[in-house]
Enzyme design. Structure first.
Site, PDB file in Angstrom:
ATOM      1  N   HIS A 236       0.867  -1.185   0.000  1.00  0.00           N
ATOM      2  CA  HIS A 236       0.000   0.000   0.000  1.00  0.00           C
ATOM      3  C   HIS A 236       0.897   1.227   0.000  1.00  0.00           C
ATOM      4  O   HIS A 236       1.661   1.456   0.937  1.00  0.00           O
ATOM      5  CB  HIS A 236      -0.924   0.019   1.217  1.00  0.00           C
ATOM      6  CG  HIS A 236      -1.880   1.181   1.209  1.00  0.00           C
ATOM      7  ND1 HIS A 236      -3.151   1.084   0.688  1.00  0.00           N
ATOM      8  CD2 HIS A 236      -1.740   2.462   1.641  1.00  0.00           C
ATOM      9  CE1 HIS A 236      -3.762   2.254   0.801  1.00  0.00           C
ATOM     10  NE2 HIS A 236      -2.927   3.111   1.383  1.00  0.00           N
ATOM     11  N   CYS A 237       0.813   2.014  -1.058  1.00  0.00           N
ATOM     12  CA  CYS A 237       1.702   3.167  -1.219  1.00  0.00           C
ATOM     13  C   CYS A 237       1.009   4.422  -0.683  1.00  0.00           C
ATOM     14  O   CYS A 237      -0.028   4.839  -1.228  1.00  0.00           O
ATOM     15  CB  CYS A 237       2.057   3.344  -2.695  1.00  0.00           C
ATOM     16  SG  CYS A 237       3.188   4.722  -2.986  1.00  0.00           S
ATOM     17  N   PRO A 238       1.536   5.044   0.353  1.00  0.00           N
ATOM     18  CA  PRO A 238       0.900   6.261   0.871  1.00  0.00           C
ATOM     19  C   PRO A 238       1.070   7.461  -0.048  1.00  0.00           C
ATOM     20  O   PRO A 238       0.293   8.418   0.032  1.00  0.00           O
ATOM     21  CB  PRO A 238       1.617   6.475   2.215  1.00  0.00           C
ATOM     22  CG  PRO A 238       2.937   5.819   2.052  1.00  0.00           C
ATOM     23  CD  PRO A 238       2.718   4.648   1.150  1.00  0.00           C
TER      24      PRO A 238
END
Length: 424
Positions: free
Chosen positions: A165-167
Site C-alpha cells: 500500500h503506497c501512501p
C-alpha cells in the site's frame, strides 16, 4: 431507491464520479505528491527553461516542450495508479458452504451423546506451476484468497497480487495497477534527471559568462535549489525504480520479498527474467471484478442449513433405552428438583403456622401435607420420574400421567391443610 455498489461498499475506499474513480482512504496524500511534482516543474519552466530558449536558439524551446509533456505523462500515470481498481476481490456475504464439513464429537467425561460439530479448514493447498502453494481463508471477506493475494489493513480489501500500500499515491498496488505504478516511479526518475541536467546546463552557461561558480550560483539560485531537490529525490524514486526492476526480474512482490525473504523458499512464480518482464508489461490487464457504478443486486435467499437427522440406529437405541447413563442422570436430577420444591413449600407453611400460632406442633406439617416418611411413596415418585424421560425425542421432556397425578395430589393436600389451619 436502489443504491449503487460504491454507496454500500464495505471497504475503506473513497469514490468520485459515481464510483468510476476509486481511491484509498489516504487519498489526501495524493495532493502532497502532486505538489512535489508540479511546484518544481513550474519553477523550472518559468525561471530556467525560459532563459535556456535565449541561450540555445535552436533547441531551447524543445527543452520547455519536453519538460511540459513529460510532466503531463507522469501525472497521467499517477492518476492511473491511484484512481484505478488495484484488483479488489469482492467479498462474500456468507462463508463458502461447500467448505463446511460436519463431524461427530462426544464428551466422554460428561457421558453425553454425540453431537455434530462444524469443521472449517483455515488453509488449503493449490498447485501453481507444478508447486503446492498454501492459500488462507480471510475472515473479513469470507473467502479463500487466491495465490499472491493479501488483505490490505488500510483499504480493508483483499487485493490480487498484492504488492504494497503506497501512501504517496493513496492506493494499494496490486495486479491491475502495478504496471502503471512502476512506469510512474521510473518516469519520475527520468524527470528528475532531466530537470537536474538542464539546471546544471543553465549554471554552466552563466559560469562561462561570469567566470566563477559562486557568481553563477548567485546569478541563478533557483537552478541550485532545483539541482539539490532533484538530487535528493533521485535517492528515493531512483532507488525504488532499481528495487522494482529486481522484483520484476525475479517475479516477486514487495510483500513476498519482505515476508518470505528469510525462509529461502522456492519461488513458484518465477518464469525466467525475460518472461517475467513480459508478464508485467506485455500481458493484457484483467478487467475489474467490481462494477462500482452498477446498482446493488439483492442476494438470493440462502437455503436453510442442513440439519442432522437421527439415524435409524439412534432411534432404535432411544426406544430400547439406549444411552441409559445420560437418561438416568437426567431423571435423578428431575426427581431431586421435585423433592426440593416440596421441602421448600413445607418450610414456608411451617413459617406461616409458627407466626399464627406458636402452640401448633412444627413436626405435624410433614404428615398433614401428605409427604409422610413412608419410603415407598417417595421411591414411587422417584421411580416414576426416572421412567418419565425415557421417551424423550430431540430434547423434549414428557412426564408420565402418574407423576403428574401425584404432584396434583400433593398440591390438594397442601391447600386442604392450609384451610384447616385458618379455621383453627
Amino acid at each position: 431507491m436502489a443504491k449503487r455498489v460504491y454507496q454500500v461498499w464495505k471497504g475503506s475506499n473513497k469514490f468520485l464520479l459515481g464510483g468510476r474513480l476509486i481511491f484509498g482512504p489516504d487519498a489526501k496524500s495524493l495532493v502532497v505528491t502532486l505538489l512535489l511534482i508540479l511546484v518544481p516543474v513550474i519553477l523550472f519552466c518559468t525561471l530556467v527553461a525560459r532563459k535556456l530558449i535565449d541561450e540555445i536558439p535552436d533547441g531551447g524551446f524543445a527543452i520547455l516542450v519536453v519538460a511540459i509533456v513529460f510532466t503531463i505523462h507522469v501525472l497521467v500515470l499517477l492518476l492511473c495508479t491511484s484512481a484505478r481498481d488495484p484488483g479488489i476481490i469482492p467479498r462474500n456475504s456468507h462463508p463458502p458452504e461447500e467448505e463446511f464439513c460436519y463431524e461427530s464429537s462426544a464428551s466422554a467425561e460428561a457421558g453425553g451423546r454425540q453431537t455434530p460439530s462444524l469443521q472449517f479448514p483455515r488453509t488449503k493447498e493449490v498447485i501453481v506451476n507444478g508447486y503446492p502453494v498454501r492459500v488462507k481463508y480471510c475472515d473479513t471477506c469470507m473467502l479463500y484468497r487466491p495465490p499472491r493475494c493479501s488483505h490490505c489493513s488500510i483499504c480493508n480489501n483483499c487485493v490480487e497480487r498484492f504488492d504494497h500500500h503506497c501512501p504517496w499515491v493513496g492506493q494499494c498496488i496490486g495486479m491491475r495497477n502495478y504496471r502503471y505504478f512502476f512506469l510512474f516511479v521510473s518516469s519520475s526518475t527520468i524527470l528528475c534527471i532531466f530537470v537536474f541536467a538542464m539546471s546544471a546546463l543553465h549554471i554552466k552557461f552563466i559560469f562561462d559568462d561570469k567566470g566563477t561558480v559562486w557568481k553563477a550560483m548567485r546569478e541563478s539560485p533557483i537552478s541550485v535549489v532545483l539541482m539539490a531537490y532533484c538530487f535528493i529525490s533521485l535517492w528515493f524514486v531512483g532507488g525504488l525504480t532499481g528495487f522494482h526492476l529486481y522484483l520484476i526480474g525475479t517475479n516477486q512482490t514487495t510483500y513476498e520479498n519482505f515476508r518470505y525473504r528469510a525462509d529461502n523458499r522456492l519461488n513458484a512464480y518465477d518464469l525466467g527474467c525475460l518472461k517475467n518482464f513480459l508478464e508485467v508489461f506485455c500481458t493484457k490487464i484483467k478487467p475489474s471484478r467490481n462494477d462500482f457504478h452498477a446498482y446493488v443486486r439483492e442476494d438470493p435467499p440462502r437455503p436453510p442449513p442442513p440439519r442432522m437427522v437421527p439415524t435409524v440406529e439412534e432411534e432404535e437405541a432411544d426406544d430400547h433405552g439406549g444411552d441409559r447413563r445420560a437418561k438416568v442422570e437426567d431423571d435423578l436430577e428431575i426427581g431431586d428438583d421435585i423433592l426440593k420444591i416440596s421441602q421448600r413449600r413445607n418450610f414456608e407453611v411451617e413459617e406461616i403456622r409458627s407466626r399464627g400460632s406458636e402452640s401448633l406442633p412444627r413436626n405435624s406439617s410433614e404428615v398433614d401435607l401428605g409427604l409422610s416418611s413412608d419410603p415407598q411413596q417417595l421411591a414411587g415418585i422417584r421411580s416414576e420420574t426416572r421412567h418419565s424421560s425415557w421417551g424423550r425425542r430431540s430434547g423434549n421432556l414428557e412426564i408420565s400421567p402418574e407423576v403428574l397425578a401425584g404432584n396434583s395430589m400433593v398440591t390438594e393436600n397442601r391447600n386442604h391443610n392450609t384451610r384447616k389451619e385458618e379455621h383453627q
